[in-house]
Scaffold this active site. Sequence first.
Site: not given
Length: 231
Positions: A23-24, A76, A101-102, A118, A147, A156, A184
């Site tokens: 969670g950073s 899902r 992560m899903r 994202n 990105s 992605d 960054a």
Amino acid sequence: MSPSDAPPNAKPKRVAVMISGRGSNLGALISASMASGYPCRIVGVVSDNADAAGLQLAADYDIDAKVVERKDHNSREAHEDAIQTIFDDWQPDIVCLAGYMRLLSGTFVARWMGSMINIHPSLLPSFTGLDTHQRVLAHQVTLHGCSVHFVTEGMDEGPLIAQAAVPVLPNDDADRLAARVLKAEHRLYPSALRLVAEGKVRITDSGTVLFRDFPEPDESAALYSHPVEDA
Ligand code: GRF
């Protein structure tokens, strides 16, 4: 109303953040949202992992947080329906994936097309997927980065909004490189979210990205070059 329709000086956009872990980046978005004039408010955090450290961060800032674990749902679709039910309550304008992560279904992605973004730890379209820092080192690439992109169905693969580059230095290992990229990321994500929230960038029906006013590059982001539409 999509974020790109927002009039100037509109009230802050409601942002929901989806996480799975540390969670950073959530922390960076929370910090940015607390600065005066930032056009977003974090209204809630959804985690698909009850042990995600980012949940504590949400609690520290008194932000509503919900755990929706995949194992508690038969499919899902059912899992995503549960998330959507929470969103129906929160009414976010924008959804930020921050280490979620899903892979999301086409139905869910279509529901949030143009309003879901994202952050990924590479200069896309290079190095999609996991373990980007290790793979960058293995390829002896000299420039790495992160990105922010609109989310589409492919992993992605969505159109880019903004990128920030960092050098790969001699004797880097994956941890050192990851830490440089993460710094960054923490500058880039709030900066890219601001563009979306202010309606300065949008995805067209054909899936390309248009800027309204081309933002001057600043320290936080090397902005990707896109066509600018007429004001
Ligand atoms: C970040 O590197 C982000 O780019 C990627 O997952 C990581 C999440 O880190 N999608 P954190 O949970 O925000 O600290």
